[in-house]
Design a protein around this motif. Structure first.
Motif, mmCIF file in Angstrom:
data_model
loop_
_atom_site.group_PDB
_atom_site.id
_atom_site.type_symbol
_atom_site.label_atom_id
_atom_site.label_comp_id
_atom_site.label_asym_id
_atom_site.label_seq_id
_atom_site.Cartn_x
_atom_site.Cartn_y
_atom_site.Cartn_z
ATOM 1 N N UNK A 93 0.171 36.235 9.116
ATOM 2 C CA UNK A 93 -1.276 36.189 9.255
ATOM 3 C C UNK A 93 -1.632 35.248 10.400
ATOM 4 N N UNK A 94 -2.826 34.675 10.368
ATOM 5 C CA UNK A 94 -3.313 33.864 11.477
ATOM 6 C C UNK A 94 -4.335 34.654 12.287
ATOM 7 N N UNK A 95 -5.080 33.966 13.137
ATOM 8 C CA UNK A 95 -6.148 34.616 13.896
ATOM 9 C C UNK A 95 -5.623 35.777 14.731
ATOM 10 N N UNK A 96 -4.545 35.564 15.480
ATOM 11 C CA UNK A 96 -4.016 36.610 16.352
ATOM 12 C C UNK A 96 -3.637 37.864 15.565
ATOM 13 N N UNK A 97 -2.943 37.661 14.445
ATOM 14 C CA UNK A 97 -2.452 38.794 13.672
ATOM 15 C C UNK A 97 -3.555 39.490 12.880
ATOM 16 N N UNK A 98 -4.505 38.724 12.354
ATOM 17 C CA UNK A 98 -5.615 39.357 11.628
ATOM 18 C C UNK A 98 -6.489 40.154 12.590
ATOM 19 N N UNK A 99 -6.672 39.640 13.800
ATOM 20 C CA UNK A 99 -7.431 40.394 14.798
ATOM 21 C C UNK A 99 -6.708 41.683 15.164
ATOM 22 N N UNK A 100 -5.385 41.610 15.307
ATOM 23 C CA UNK A 100 -4.618 42.813 15.639
ATOM 24 C C UNK A 100 -4.661 43.823 14.494
ATOM 25 N N UNK A 101 -4.679 43.332 13.255
ATOM 26 C CA UNK A 101 -4.851 44.243 12.111
ATOM 27 C C UNK A 101 -6.171 45.008 12.221
ATOM 28 N N UNK A 102 -7.226 44.275 12.581
ATOM 29 C CA UNK A 102 -8.537 44.911 12.705
ATOM 30 C C UNK A 102 -8.530 45.947 13.830
ATOM 31 N N UNK A 103 -7.864 45.646 14.948
ATOM 32 C CA UNK A 103 -7.768 46.586 16.057
ATOM 33 C C UNK A 103 -6.989 47.829 15.629
ATOM 34 N N UNK A 104 -5.885 47.622 14.904
ATOM 35 C CA UNK A 104 -5.088 48.756 14.426
ATOM 36 C C UNK A 104 -5.904 49.641 13.491
ATOM 37 N N UNK A 105 -6.726 49.035 12.640
ATOM 38 C CA UNK A 105 -7.595 49.829 11.757
ATOM 39 C C UNK A 105 -8.550 50.704 12.572
ATOM 40 N N UNK A 106 -9.107 50.134 13.637
ATOM 41 C CA UNK A 106 -10.001 50.918 14.490
ATOM 42 C C UNK A 106 -9.282 52.117 15.104
ATOM 43 N N UNK A 107 -7.995 51.942 15.402
ATOM 44 C CA UNK A 107 -7.219 53.011 16.033
ATOM 45 C C UNK A 107 -6.601 53.962 15.017
ATOM 46 N N UNK A 108 -6.714 53.627 13.737
ATOM 47 C CA UNK A 108 -6.108 54.465 12.707
ATOM 48 C C UNK A 108 -4.607 54.305 12.611
ATOM 49 N N UNK A 109 -4.099 53.105 12.926
ATOM 50 C CA UNK A 109 -2.664 52.836 12.907
ATOM 51 C C UNK A 109 -2.309 51.888 11.764
ATOM 52 N N UNK A 110 -1.140 52.088 11.179
ATOM 53 C CA UNK A 110 -0.562 51.092 10.290
ATOM 54 C C UNK A 110 0.037 49.990 11.154
ATOM 55 N N UNK A 111 0.382 48.861 10.532
ATOM 56 C CA UNK A 111 0.921 47.755 11.322
ATOM 57 C C UNK A 111 2.066 47.108 10.551
ATOM 58 N N UNK A 112 3.107 46.764 11.263
ATOM 59 C CA UNK A 112 4.294 46.144 10.671
ATOM 60 C C UNK A 112 4.656 44.908 11.481
ATOM 61 N N UNK A 113 4.477 43.714 10.872
ATOM 62 C CA UNK A 113 4.785 42.466 11.566
ATOM 63 C C UNK A 113 6.237 42.072 11.337
#
Length: 580
Positions: A93-113
């Protein structure tokens, strides 16, 4: 690099032992520094931020060239809260990763850290081990030669941290002969070398460099401001004396240079989360500080984020000037709190037991099997009469014993990984086990060879005289004796392999794949306390000490032979008399 130098006070800090990988919230807001140093200059020209972005509806997911279709595989860190970290639930988590999660949601992508080390992150992104690198990466021209970057989502911001009472009061007071700590591979390292023209002391992570600063092993630490403000706590023998930020080197996500469609898609998603207020909400929760004039995230056409008045909030939360200062802690108190926090021991042990221990044993045992089998092959080839067997064995041994372990792991992981990614499913464990096993084989082969060659030549001659073939003599007579003689050395190699298993983290691990050291390190990053690392060390001792004593017992037993049995019905002396 153009720099603005500013002086700021400390933001409110988390108490010792608290989870630093949780959003501090709006109450921890800090104002933009206002006291400019005499050497301050204006911002440089931004050559890279795009004028606009493509509409989200125009993004084609099948053109993004993702490692796993439909999933964004992200390399990140676990030890730099509040920007990038792993929380107490084992989630990145963290600001960078939570922001990237939000971006992935906008694109319709799952995310794997996937967790990794910063020193290898950009190379792993360039080699397509990860689709994206998320680690508060400040963009520089040098880094752009390796990877591509999205538009900025944060601004570069450094802090100068020094021991309390230090004569160093600003960046202009740094000079030759001083020990200036930085984390290796970061833009802060480049700043000290290229801008200040000084040679820094390089550390692998933020917690290590801060521990060295508190014990005055270094004179100063040039740190990212988020890490500095999240690490320095009231009562610590350290203070933040000055800050610096550069508007022409923003913070962005790293992507392989040739994957422009993914860069464009992430830029579109970033503008979208700025427009709907998600960026502002996450920024306020995680890193609430006033934006520098003239800078904003996203493309130049993205709207200016609407943020609370952080300056007013910081002023309202500031302690009165006559507030009682926090008393400095004694050295013994610091040591006790850093290494002997029993609550953190209780918190660390379940994760170490259920996640770290099984993974460490899996890595070590699997690599040991490879090392033992291949090591015996190398030993036999090394003493062979054929030069065509001896020469390859010697070359292999020299290479794998001569290279540092981490270099071998990175070479195999980044070199072989992309080739066999379809077979391994991009799981780093097969490559990590292979790398550890190949390294161990070089050492084990030499151990076996020395043991075999220590067996007296008469043993082989006697077995041949009894009718054994050469191969049977070696397999049944010479090799067993040689292995018995080097049993302690083999156990020592097993212990070294057990500790070297922590280096697999360089290849990137999901949270459930972390071994003992990394579990302890992540808890250390969450709390800023060294007790979890000590707890991990205790687990290593629990594994290695009994093993050492066991092999010593077996070795002594083999040297003495089997003791006479009390139930032996035949007395040797009586038997000899009856025979006469």
């Amino acid at each position: 690099m153009t720099i603005l130098l500013l002086t700021v006070g400390l933001a409110p800090m988390a108490p010792a032992g608290a989870d630093q990988c949780s959003p501090p919230g709006e109450k921890s807001a800090s104002a933009l520094p206002t006291n400019l140093a005499a050497a301050a200059k204006g911002p440089g020209e931004d050559k890279y931020t795009t004028a606009t972005t493509e509409p989200l509806a125009a993004v084609r997911l099948d053109a993004l060239r993702l490692i796993t279709p439909g999933t964004l595989t992200v390399g990140t860190l676990s030890d730099a809260p509040p920007s990038i970290c792993i929380n107490s639930q084992g989630q990145f988590t963290g600001f960078d990763n939570e922001l990237l999660r939000a971006i992935a949601d906008k694109l319709g992508l799952k995310i794997n850290f996937v967790g990794t080390e910063f020193s290898g992150l950009l190379a792993q992104v360039a080699a397509r081990r990860f689709d994206v690198g998320s680690s508060s990466i400040t963009t520089t021209d040098a880094r752009r030669r390796t990877v591509g970057f999205t538009n900025g989502y944060d601004f570069g911001y450094f802090s100068l941290v020094v021991p309390a009472g230090s004569p160093i009061t600003g960046f202009d007071k740094l000079g030759p002969g001083q020990r200036i700590g930085v984390v290796q591979g970061t833009v802060q390292e480049s700043y000290v070398i290229d801008t200040l023209k000084l040679q820094p002391v390089k550390f692998p992570d933020y917690n290590t460099v801060y521990a060295s600063l508190k014990t005055r092993q270094i004179d100063a630490w040039v740190a990212p401001s988020q890490q500095a403000q999240g690490t320095v706590r009231p009562g610590d023998p350290a203070v933040i004396v000055e800050n610096t930020f550069s508007l022409d080197n923003f913070v962005a996500y790293a992507v392989a240079k040739e994957n422009q469609p993914l860069i464009d898609a992430l830029n579109a998603g970033l503008d979208a989360v700025i427009a709907d207020g998600t960026w502002s909400r996450l920024y306020t929760d995680w890193v609430p500080r006033a934006l520098p004039p003239g800078w904003k995230p996203g493309s130049t056409s993205a709207p200016l984020p609407q943020l609370p008045d952080f300056t007013a909030i910081a002023a309202a939360n500031q302690k009165p000037a006559d507030a009682t200062p926090v008393a400095a802690k004694s050295v013994l108190t610091q040591l006790r709190e850093s290494f002997l926090d029993w609550e953190l021991y209780k918190k660390a042990i379940p994760d170490l037991l259920t996640t770290g221990l099984p993974n460490t044993l899996l890595l070590t045992i699997s690599a040991s099997v490879i090392g033992l089998v291949l090591g015996m092959v190398l030993a036999v080839a090394g003493i062979s009469r054929s030069r065509w067997l001896r020469l390859p064995a010697r070359i292999y041994t020299d290479i794998f014993r001569g290279l540092p372990e981490v270099v071998i792991i990175l070479l195999i992981g980044l070199g072989v990984g992309p080739v066999v990614g379809g077979l391994t499913g991009n799981n780093p464990y097969p490559l990590g086990i292979a790398a550890l096993g190949l390294m161990a084989a070089a050492y084990i082969g030499e151990i076996f060879r020395s043991g075999i060659q220590s067996v007296e030549g008469g043993q082989l001659e006697a077995s041949r005289a009894l009718g054994f073939s050469y191969s049977s003599s070696m397999r049944l007579v010479v090799v067993p004796q040689g292995v018995r003689r080097v049993l302690p050395a083999l156990v020592n190699q097993f212990i070294s392999l057990l500790k070297a298993s922590s280096l697999v983290y360089f290849l990137g691990l999901v949270a459930s794949q972390r071994e003992l050291f990394q579990v302890g390190r992540d808890l250390n990053a969450q709390t800023g306390n060294l007790s979890p690392l000590v707890a991990a060390g205790l687990f290593y001792l629990v594994l290695t000490i009994p093993l050492t004593h066991l092999v010593n017992y077996i070795d002594a037993r083999l040297r003495r032979g089997r003791p006479p049995s009390e139930e032996d019905p035949l007395d040797p002396i009586l038997t000899s008399q009856e025979t006469v």
